[in-house]
Design a protein around this motif. Structure first.
Motif, PDB file in Angstrom:
ATOM      1  N   VAL A   1       1.436   9.459  -5.648  1.00 20.47           N
ATOM      2  CA  VAL A   1       1.801  10.913  -5.396  1.00 20.47           C
ATOM      3  C   VAL A   1       3.008  11.364  -6.153  1.00 20.47           C
ATOM      4  CG1 VAL A   1       2.959  12.350  -3.685  1.00 20.47           C
ATOM      5  CG2 VAL A   1       1.248  10.608  -2.931  1.00 20.47           C
ATOM      6  N   ARG A   2       3.813  10.435  -6.415  1.00 17.63           N
ATOM      7  CA  ARG A   2       4.922  10.908  -7.459  1.00 17.63           C
ATOM      8  C   ARG A   2       4.398  11.090  -8.963  1.00 17.63           C
ATOM      9  NH1 ARG A   2       8.344   6.848  -6.828  1.00 17.63           N
ATOM     10  NH2 ARG A   2       7.184   5.564  -8.408  1.00 17.63           N
ATOM     11  N   GLU A   3       3.279  10.424  -9.286  1.00 20.38           N
ATOM     12  CA  GLU A   3       2.876  10.725 -10.610  1.00 20.38           C
ATOM     13  C   GLU A   3       1.789  11.897 -10.652  1.00 20.38           C
ATOM     14  OE1 GLU A   3       0.450   7.395 -11.723  1.00 20.38           O
ATOM     15  OE2 GLU A   3       2.355   5.990 -12.071  1.00 20.38           O
ATOM     16  N   LEU A   4       1.072  12.172  -9.546  1.00 20.51           N
ATOM     17  CA  LEU A   4       0.447  13.434  -9.385  1.00 20.51           C
ATOM     18  C   LEU A   4       1.214  14.760  -9.340  1.00 20.51           C
ATOM     19  CD1 LEU A   4      -2.311  12.507  -6.848  1.00 20.51           C
ATOM     20  CD2 LEU A   4      -2.744  12.957  -9.664  1.00 20.51           C
ATOM     21  N   ASN A   5       2.519  14.514  -8.859  1.00 20.26           N
ATOM     22  CA  ASN A   5       3.549  15.889  -8.670  1.00 20.26           C
ATOM     23  C   ASN A   5       4.231  15.872  -9.774  1.00 20.26           C
ATOM     24  OD1 ASN A   5       2.829  16.356  -6.091  1.00 20.26           O
ATOM     25  ND2 ASN A   5       4.690  14.865  -5.214  1.00 20.26           N
TER      26      ASN A   5
ATOM     27  N   LEU B   1      -5.696  20.312  -7.097  1.00 19.45           N
ATOM     28  CA  LEU B   1      -4.635  19.812  -6.344  1.00 19.45           C
ATOM     29  C   LEU B   1      -3.515  20.834  -5.679  1.00 19.45           C
ATOM     30  CD1 LEU B   1      -3.205  16.630  -8.207  1.00 19.45           C
ATOM     31  CD2 LEU B   1      -4.592  16.698  -6.105  1.00 19.45           C
ATOM     32  N   PRO B   2      -3.398  20.790  -4.300  1.00 14.92           N
ATOM     33  CA  PRO B   2      -2.280  21.739  -3.958  1.00 14.92           C
ATOM     34  C   PRO B   2      -1.066  21.737  -4.319  1.00 14.92           C
ATOM     35  CG  PRO B   2      -2.640  19.975  -2.335  1.00 14.92           C
ATOM     36  CD  PRO B   2      -3.518  19.874  -3.282  1.00 14.92           C
ATOM     37  N   ASP B   3      -0.089  22.717  -4.322  1.00 16.12           N
ATOM     38  CA  ASP B   3       1.154  22.698  -4.794  1.00 16.12           C
ATOM     39  C   ASP B   3       1.909  21.493  -3.853  1.00 16.12           C
ATOM     40  OD1 ASP B   3       0.849  24.887  -6.589  1.00 16.12           O
ATOM     41  OD2 ASP B   3       1.482  26.209  -4.855  1.00 16.12           O
ATOM     42  N   PRO B   4       2.973  20.674  -4.861  1.00 17.19           N
ATOM     43  CA  PRO B   4       3.469  19.843  -4.115  1.00 17.19           C
ATOM     44  C   PRO B   4       4.480  20.041  -2.897  1.00 17.19           C
ATOM     45  CG  PRO B   4       4.582  20.132  -6.265  1.00 17.19           C
ATOM     46  CD  PRO B   4       3.294  20.969  -6.276  1.00 17.19           C
TER      47      PRO B   4
ATOM     48  N   ARG C   1       0.726  -1.232  -0.021  1.00 15.71           N
ATOM     49  CA  ARG C   1      -0.017  -0.058  -0.020  1.00 15.71           C
ATOM     50  C   ARG C   1       0.930   1.246   0.004  1.00 15.71           C
ATOM     51  NH1 ARG C   1      -2.817  -3.026   3.974  1.00 15.71           N
ATOM     52  NH2 ARG C   1      -1.728  -1.812   5.675  1.00 15.71           N
ATOM     53  N   ALA C   2       1.973   1.246   0.799  1.00 12.68           N
ATOM     54  CA  ALA C   2       2.828   2.238   0.676  1.00 12.68           C
ATOM     55  C   ALA C   2       3.592   2.720  -0.468  1.00 12.68           C
ATOM     56  CB  ALA C   2       3.900   2.246   1.969  1.00 12.68           C
ATOM     57  N   SER C   3       3.922   1.681  -1.265  1.00 16.36           N
ATOM     58  CA  SER C   3       4.505   1.641  -2.543  1.00 16.36           C
ATOM     59  C   SER C   3       3.512   2.261  -3.508  1.00 16.36           C
ATOM     60  CB  SER C   3       4.988   0.247  -3.013  1.00 16.36           C
ATOM     61  OG  SER C   3       5.704   0.539  -4.437  1.00 16.36           O
ATOM     62  N   GLN C   4       2.240   1.722  -3.357  1.00 14.03           N
ATOM     63  CA  GLN C   4       1.295   2.273  -4.340  1.00 14.03           C
ATOM     64  C   GLN C   4       1.218   3.824  -4.128  1.00 14.03           C
ATOM     65  OE1 GLN C   4      -0.118   0.884  -7.178  1.00 14.03           O
ATOM     66  NE2 GLN C   4      -1.126   2.663  -7.430  1.00 14.03           N
ATOM     67  N   ARG C   5       1.075   4.310  -2.720  1.00 12.84           N
ATOM     68  CA  ARG C   5       0.602   5.638  -2.458  1.00 12.84           C
ATOM     69  C   ARG C   5       1.807   6.527  -2.995  1.00 12.84           C
ATOM     70  NH1 ARG C   5      -1.026   4.633   2.051  1.00 12.84           N
ATOM     71  NH2 ARG C   5       0.845   4.079   3.210  1.00 12.84           N
ATOM     72  N   ARG C   6       2.978   5.867  -2.689  1.00  6.90           N
ATOM     73  CA  ARG C   6       4.308   6.707  -3.411  1.00  6.90           C
ATOM     74  C   ARG C   6       4.121   7.044  -4.565  1.00  6.90           C
ATOM     75  NH1 ARG C   6       6.849   3.666   0.453  1.00  6.90           N
ATOM     76  NH2 ARG C   6       7.702   2.299  -1.002  1.00  6.90           N
ATOM     77  N   ARG C   7       3.882   5.843  -5.231  1.00  7.16           N
ATOM     78  CA  ARG C   7       3.739   5.794  -6.866  1.00  7.16           C
ATOM     79  C   ARG C   7       2.753   6.899  -7.491  1.00  7.16           C
ATOM     80  NH1 ARG C   7       2.452   0.643  -8.121  1.00  7.16           N
ATOM     81  NH2 ARG C   7       4.279   0.128  -7.149  1.00  7.16           N
TER      82      ARG C   7
END
Length: 51
Positions: free
Chosen positions: A22-26, A38-41, A14-20
């Motif tokens: 967030v990285r794609e959204l950023n 979305l707020p600024d990263p 789950r943590a890996s998926q969440r990081r992936r």
């Protein structure tokens, strides 16, 4: 013992998926981020554990 290992593995997945995600959204351009609300990263300086 296997239940604990299974829960730890699931937490890491789950943590890996969440990081992936967030990285794609950023990586989205600023104008698209603004359009979808979305707020600024923000750079995290702390290490977060999945459990």
């Amino acid at each position: 013992m296997f239940k604990s290992l299974s829960r730890i593995r699931a937490a890491f997945a789950r943590a890996s998926q969440r990081r992936r995600t967030v990285r794609e959204l950023n990586e989205l351009p600023p104008e698209i981020r603004r359009d979808i609300g979305l707020p600024d990263p923000v750079q995290d300086i702390e290490i977060r554990l999945p459990f």
